[in-house]
Design a protein around this motif. Structure first.
Motif, PDB file in Angstrom:
ATOM      1  N   PHE A   1       0.875  -1.170   0.000  1.00  0.00           N
ATOM      2  CA  PHE A   1       0.000   0.000   0.000  1.00  0.00           C
ATOM      3  C   PHE A   1       0.907   1.213   0.000  1.00  0.00           C
ATOM      4  O   PHE A   1       1.756   1.353   0.876  1.00  0.00           O
ATOM      5  N   GLN A   2       0.761   2.057  -0.990  1.00  0.00           N
ATOM      6  CA  GLN A   2       1.630   3.220  -1.170  1.00  0.00           C
ATOM      7  C   GLN A   2       3.102   2.806  -1.169  1.00  0.00           C
ATOM      8  O   GLN A   2       3.956   3.456  -0.589  1.00  0.00           O
ATOM      9  N   GLY A   3       3.379   1.669  -1.807  1.00  0.00           N
ATOM     10  CA  GLY A   3       4.745   1.198  -1.985  1.00  0.00           C
ATOM     11  C   GLY A   3       5.332   0.409  -0.837  1.00  0.00           C
ATOM     12  O   GLY A   3       6.426  -0.126  -0.948  1.00  0.00           O
ATOM     13  N   ARG A   4       4.615   0.310   0.272  1.00  0.00           N
ATOM     14  CA  ARG A   4       5.120  -0.404   1.442  1.00  0.00           C
ATOM     15  C   ARG A   4       4.262  -1.612   1.763  1.00  0.00           C
ATOM     16  O   ARG A   4       3.043  -1.542   1.700  1.00  0.00           O
ATOM     17  N   THR A   5       4.926  -2.682   2.170  1.00  0.00           N
ATOM     18  CA  THR A   5       4.187  -3.853   2.638  1.00  0.00           C
ATOM     19  C   THR A   5       3.826  -3.641   4.109  1.00  0.00           C
ATOM     20  O   THR A   5       4.434  -2.807   4.798  1.00  0.00           O
ATOM     21  N   PRO A   6       2.848  -4.400   4.609  1.00  0.00           N
ATOM     22  CA  PRO A   6       2.525  -4.310   6.039  1.00  0.00           C
ATOM     23  C   PRO A   6       3.746  -4.581   6.930  1.00  0.00           C
ATOM     24  O   PRO A   6       3.905  -3.952   7.971  1.00  0.00           O
TER      25      PRO A   6
ATOM     26  N   SER B   1      11.105  -8.533   0.779  1.00  0.00           N
ATOM     27  CA  SER B   1      10.343  -7.675  -0.134  1.00  0.00           C
ATOM     28  C   SER B   1      10.937  -6.276  -0.112  1.00  0.00           C
ATOM     29  O   SER B   1      11.387  -5.791   0.927  1.00  0.00           O
ATOM     30  N   GLU B   2      10.920  -5.626  -1.282  1.00  0.00           N
ATOM     31  CA  GLU B   2      11.490  -4.285  -1.407  1.00  0.00           C
ATOM     32  C   GLU B   2      10.405  -3.281  -1.772  1.00  0.00           C
ATOM     33  O   GLU B   2       9.478  -3.606  -2.512  1.00  0.00           O
ATOM     34  N   ASP B   3      10.565  -2.059  -1.270  1.00  0.00           N
ATOM     35  CA  ASP B   3       9.648  -0.985  -1.646  1.00  0.00           C
ATOM     36  C   ASP B   3      10.106  -0.382  -2.973  1.00  0.00           C
ATOM     37  O   ASP B   3      11.009  -0.909  -3.632  1.00  0.00           O
ATOM     38  N   LEU B   4       9.509   0.713  -3.363  1.00  0.00           N
ATOM     39  CA  LEU B   4       9.850   1.334  -4.647  1.00  0.00           C
ATOM     40  C   LEU B   4      11.289   1.840  -4.684  1.00  0.00           C
ATOM     41  O   LEU B   4      11.868   1.994  -5.762  1.00  0.00           O
ATOM     42  N   ASP B   5      11.875   2.093  -3.502  1.00  0.00           N
ATOM     43  CA  ASP B   5      13.270   2.533  -3.421  1.00  0.00           C
ATOM     44  C   ASP B   5      14.230   1.369  -3.183  1.00  0.00           C
ATOM     45  O   ASP B   5      15.407   1.579  -2.922  1.00  0.00           O
ATOM     46  N   ARG B   6      13.704   0.134  -3.248  1.00  0.00           N
ATOM     47  CA  ARG B   6      14.464  -1.094  -3.035  1.00  0.00           C
ATOM     48  C   ARG B   6      14.917  -1.281  -1.587  1.00  0.00           C
ATOM     49  O   ARG B   6      15.920  -1.940  -1.327  1.00  0.00           O
ATOM     50  N   ASP B   7      14.190  -0.694  -0.639  1.00  0.00           N
ATOM     51  CA  ASP B   7      14.497  -0.876   0.775  1.00  0.00           C
ATOM     52  C   ASP B   7      13.628  -1.995   1.349  1.00  0.00           C
ATOM     53  O   ASP B   7      12.496  -2.191   0.924  1.00  0.00           O
ATOM     54  N   THR B   8      14.173  -2.721   2.321  1.00  0.00           N
ATOM     55  CA  THR B   8      13.479  -3.847   2.948  1.00  0.00           C
ATOM     56  C   THR B   8      12.964  -3.455   4.333  1.00  0.00           C
ATOM     57  O   THR B   8      13.279  -2.387   4.851  1.00  0.00           O
ATOM     58  N   ALA B   9      12.211  -4.361   4.950  1.00  0.00           N
ATOM     59  CA  ALA B   9      11.713  -4.134   6.309  1.00  0.00           C
ATOM     60  C   ALA B   9      12.882  -3.922   7.275  1.00  0.00           C
ATOM     61  O   ALA B   9      12.790  -3.099   8.187  1.00  0.00           O
ATOM     62  N   LEU B  10      13.979  -4.629   7.058  1.00  0.00           N
ATOM     63  CA  LEU B  10      15.143  -4.463   7.925  1.00  0.00           C
ATOM     64  C   LEU B  10      15.699  -3.043   7.818  1.00  0.00           C
ATOM     65  O   LEU B  10      16.073  -2.432   8.823  1.00  0.00           O
ATOM     66  N   TYR B  11      15.712  -2.495   6.631  1.00  0.00           N
ATOM     67  CA  TYR B  11      16.154  -1.111   6.447  1.00  0.00           C
ATOM     68  C   TYR B  11      15.213  -0.156   7.198  1.00  0.00           C
ATOM     69  O   TYR B  11      15.671   0.767   7.876  1.00  0.00           O
TER      70      TYR B  11
END
Length: 159
Positions: free
Chosen positions: A21-26, A51-61
């Motif tokens: 949602f808006q590029g981010r996963t829950p 999983s990566e957002d639109l900027d290729r960042d993960t939940a860990l980031y």
């Protein structure tokens, strides 16, 4: 009824745990908020750790960038890669944590296998205080010093 319970009900009804949602996963949102209970529940229901957002960042980031040490440690225990590729910002969880002098997060990532070279290339090093002053830990000696309890992150002024 807590947020985790609501998410559990939605997931029980078949909602997609990895739908962005808006590029981010829950999972990214829960990690950003430091909601460890929700992070556990989402992973239990199949949330993809890498999983990566639109900027290729993960939940860990997201967890590292928001200074959520317990969430970083939880994601690592659940199997998140300690060294995901850098997003469009050029930062990894390790380099963003080092830039904020978040020693606890830096050490968790390094102990889980993150590559210290990226942090050192950006001018951040590990160090500890000895009777004669600050002792910098050279890159080649990082692994053998990770068991120390007195490490800190420093920025080299010469860079």
């Amino acid at each position: 009824c807590g947020q985790g319970e609501v998410v559990g009900v939605l997931l029980d009804q078949g909602d997609d745990v990895n739908r962005a949602f808006q590029g981010r996963t829950p999972l990214m949102t829960a990690a950003s908020q430091g909601d460890d209970e929700l992070v556990r529940k989402l992973v239990q229901y199949g949330a993809k750790l890498e999983s990566e957002d639109l900027d290729r960042d993960t939940a860990l980031y997201y967890a590292a960038s928001k200074r959520r040490a317990s969430t970083v440690e939880l994601l690592l225990r659940l199997g998140a890669s300690p060294d995901p590729r850098s997003g469009t910002s050029g930062q990894t969880p390790l380099t963003i944590a080092a830039s904020m002098f978040e020693t606890e997060i830096v050490l968790a990532l390094l102990r889980a296998g993150a590559d210290a070279a990226s942090m050192y290339r950006q001018g951040f090093e590990l160090a500890f205080y000895a009777p004669r002053g600050l002792v910098q830990v050279p890159l080649w000696a990082v692994r053998e010093n990770l068991s120390r309890t007195d490490l800190t992150v420093i920025r080299l002024s010469s860079r």
